[in-house]
Motif scaffolding. Structure first.
Motif, short mmCIF file in Angstrom:
data_model
loop_
_atom_site.label_atom_id
_atom_site.label_comp_id
_atom_site.label_asym_id
_atom_site.label_seq_id
_atom_site.Cartn_x
_atom_site.Cartn_y
_atom_site.Cartn_z
N ILE A 331 0.83 -1.20 0.00
CA ILE A 331 0.00 0.00 0.00
C ILE A 331 0.86 1.25 0.00
N THR A 332 1.93 1.24 0.78
CA THR A 332 2.83 2.40 0.82
C THR A 332 3.55 2.59 -0.50
N VAL A 333 3.93 1.50 -1.14
CA VAL A 333 4.56 1.61 -2.46
C VAL A 333 3.60 2.27 -3.45
N ALA A 334 2.33 1.86 -3.39
CA ALA A 334 1.33 2.47 -4.28
C ALA A 334 1.17 3.95 -3.98
N LYS A 335 1.17 4.31 -2.71
CA LYS A 335 1.04 5.71 -2.32
C LYS A 335 2.21 6.53 -2.84
N ALA A 336 3.39 5.96 -2.86
CA ALA A 336 4.58 6.69 -3.30
C ALA A 336 4.68 6.80 -4.82
N LEU A 337 4.32 5.72 -5.52
CA LEU A 337 4.60 5.66 -6.96
C LEU A 337 3.41 6.08 -7.83
N ALA A 338 2.19 5.95 -7.33
CA ALA A 338 1.01 6.27 -8.16
C ALA A 338 1.02 7.70 -8.67
N PRO A 339 1.34 8.71 -7.86
CA PRO A 339 1.35 10.08 -8.40
C PRO A 339 2.38 10.26 -9.51
N LEU A 340 3.53 9.60 -9.41
CA LEU A 340 4.54 9.72 -10.47
C LEU A 340 4.02 9.12 -11.77
N ALA A 341 3.38 7.95 -11.67
CA ALA A 341 2.81 7.32 -12.87
C ALA A 341 1.69 8.17 -13.44
N ALA A 342 0.85 8.74 -12.57
CA ALA A 342 -0.25 9.57 -13.05
C ALA A 342 0.25 10.83 -13.76
N ALA A 343 1.31 11.43 -13.23
CA ALA A 343 1.87 12.61 -13.89
C ALA A 343 2.37 12.27 -15.28
N ALA A 344 2.98 11.09 -15.42
CA ALA A 344 3.45 10.67 -16.74
C ALA A 344 2.28 10.45 -17.69
N VAL A 345 1.20 9.83 -17.20
CA VAL A 345 0.02 9.61 -18.03
C VAL A 345 -0.61 10.95 -18.44
N ALA A 346 -0.64 11.89 -17.51
CA ALA A 346 -1.22 13.20 -17.82
C ALA A 346 -0.47 13.90 -18.95
N GLN A 347 0.84 13.75 -18.98
CA GLN A 347 1.64 14.38 -20.03
C GLN A 347 1.37 13.75 -21.39
N VAL A 348 1.10 12.46 -21.41
CA VAL A 348 0.92 11.74 -22.67
C VAL A 348 -0.54 11.76 -23.13
N ALA A 349 -1.47 11.47 -22.21
CA ALA A 349 -2.87 11.28 -22.59
C ALA A 349 -3.82 12.32 -22.02
N GLY A 350 -3.34 13.18 -21.12
CA GLY A 350 -4.20 14.20 -20.55
C GLY A 350 -4.82 13.79 -19.23
N TYR A 351 -5.37 14.79 -18.52
CA TYR A 351 -5.95 14.54 -17.20
C TYR A 351 -7.22 13.69 -17.23
#
Length: 388
Positions: A331-351
């Motif tokens: 759960i802590t790993v997800a908390k740490a890494l999910a925002p980084l993955a989401a920021a990458a998705v936002a740059q490629v595919a949008g919010y």
């Protein structure tokens, strides 16, 4: 003990976690480094706390929380003092490792283990609620306080003041108010619990929703601005999340007297999924943005009290901390890494794509809890037996 833990959790989250955002800009100027590199250091702290959680859990099951939480308070105080003296990134990364260790020893996971061990099921929900309601205001208290200290004394002296304040409050409260076991216990066996289906259903539920919450916590303000709102409005609306998390916890605790907590939590996760779907559709208007944030915010802190309640009801108290620590790692790993993955998705595919992923994660979490309720709660497993 409950008032003491409420105070130390508020101070702990305020100093060891929330205050960091205030130091980003002055530290980046002083150390001549990028904000992204400083943020990565705090991500490291979160990951370290997850890695240490299983070890902390085993200690708590054997010896209780007094010595561990007192030592964690000392480590946290010294780490923040060392933070005030850093001159480069490697030094700050080393400090963040210490902050991660201290966080695992003193924050919610450890406090909940103490509460579960010492309170009967009838009083446990109220005790968990009391601590989390007070600590839910940590960001509201410490963000403006830290901003005032930085503006008045500079970031280094502000850290010294926060460290001293945290140490003066938390070390004696943990040392004298937290109950501890009178004699060491043999470590309970947790392997059978970790291999059974209900544990992994709980892991899937809370991992999915924690990742969604982490993404919204980090990217909500940026997305609201992208939707056309002013930065002041975006920050103000996002600030509702802290207050709403307390509201959601109170409602969830009250509803436990009528319905199973797994189903209540699943319903809240579904509300969050609805909010994530609505935000791209109606979020460009002020009422739409507010409604979406309110719906999502009601579930912002529900997992915090639902997870210990579900674990304690399923596995008892003998091995609660060990099982909780094992669950905290992914759960802590997800908390740490999910925002980084989401920021990458936002740059490629949008919010909108990010919001779709958030909604899907919340739906998966809700489904996992519904399946858990149907398959596991009706026939609870025996608590794991102590090791021979």
């Amino acid at each position: 003990m409950i008032p003491a833990l409420a105070i130390t959790q508020t101070a702990g989250y305020g100093v060891l976690y929330y205050a960091f955002s205030v130091f980003l800009t002055p530290m980046s100027v002083s150390l001549r480094t990028g904000v992204a590199q400083l943020t990565a250091a705090m991500t490291l702290a979160v990951l370290i706390s997850g890695l240490v959680a299983p070890l902390v859990g085993r200690w708590l099951d054997r010896r209780g929380g007094r010595g561990l939480m007192t030592a964690g308070s000392v480590i946290g105080t010294l780490a923040v003092l060392a933070w005030s003296r850093v001159e480069n990134l490697p030094q700050f990364y080393a400090v963040c490792v210490a902050l991660g260790v201290a966080s695992a020893m003193v924050l919610y996971e450890a406090a909940f283990a103490v509460i579960v061990a010492w309170f009967s099921p009838a009083r446990r929900s109220g005790a968990l609620l009391a601590v989390t309601v007070v600590a839910g205001f940590a960001s509201s208290i410490f963000l403006p306080l830290t901003g005032f200290l930085v503006a008045s004394y500079g970031w280094r002296q502000a850290l010294v003041l926060l460290a001293v304040g945290y140490g003066v409050v938390s070390v004696p409260l943990h040392a004298f108010a937290v109950r501890s076991r009178t004699s060491p216990r043999l470590s309970p066996r947790v392997g059978p619990a970790l291999r059974e289906r209900p544990f992994w259903l709980l892991a899937a539920a809370f991992l999915s929703q924690t990742g969604a919450v982490a993404v919204m916590g980090v990217l909500l303000v940026t997305y609201l601005i992208a939707l056309g709102h002013s930065p002041v409005f975006a920050a103000s609306v996002a600030g509702l999340l802290g207050v709403l998390s307390v509201t959601g916890r109170v409602l969830t605790t009250g509803l436990q007297t009528r319905w199973p907590i797994a189903l209540i939590t699943a319903a809240v996760f579904t509300l969050q999924a609805t909010a994530a779907v609505l935000l791209p559709l109606v979020g460009s208007s002020v009422p739409g943005a507010v409604v979406s944030v309110v719906l999502f915010g009601l579930g912002f802190g529900v997992a915090t009290i639902a997870r210990p309640a579900l674990l304690a009801s399923r596995y008892g108290t003998a091995a609660y901390a060990s099982i909780s620590g094992a669950l905290a790692l992914p759960i802590t790993v997800a908390k740490a890494l999910a925002p980084l993955a989401a920021a990458a998705v936002a740059q490629v595919a949008g919010y909108p794509a990010v919001m779709a992923a958030v909604a899907l994660s919340c739906v998966l979490g809700a489904l996992a809890l519904v399946v858990y309720e149907r398959s596991a709660v009706g026939e609870p497993a025996d608590p794991p037996a102590p090791a021979s």
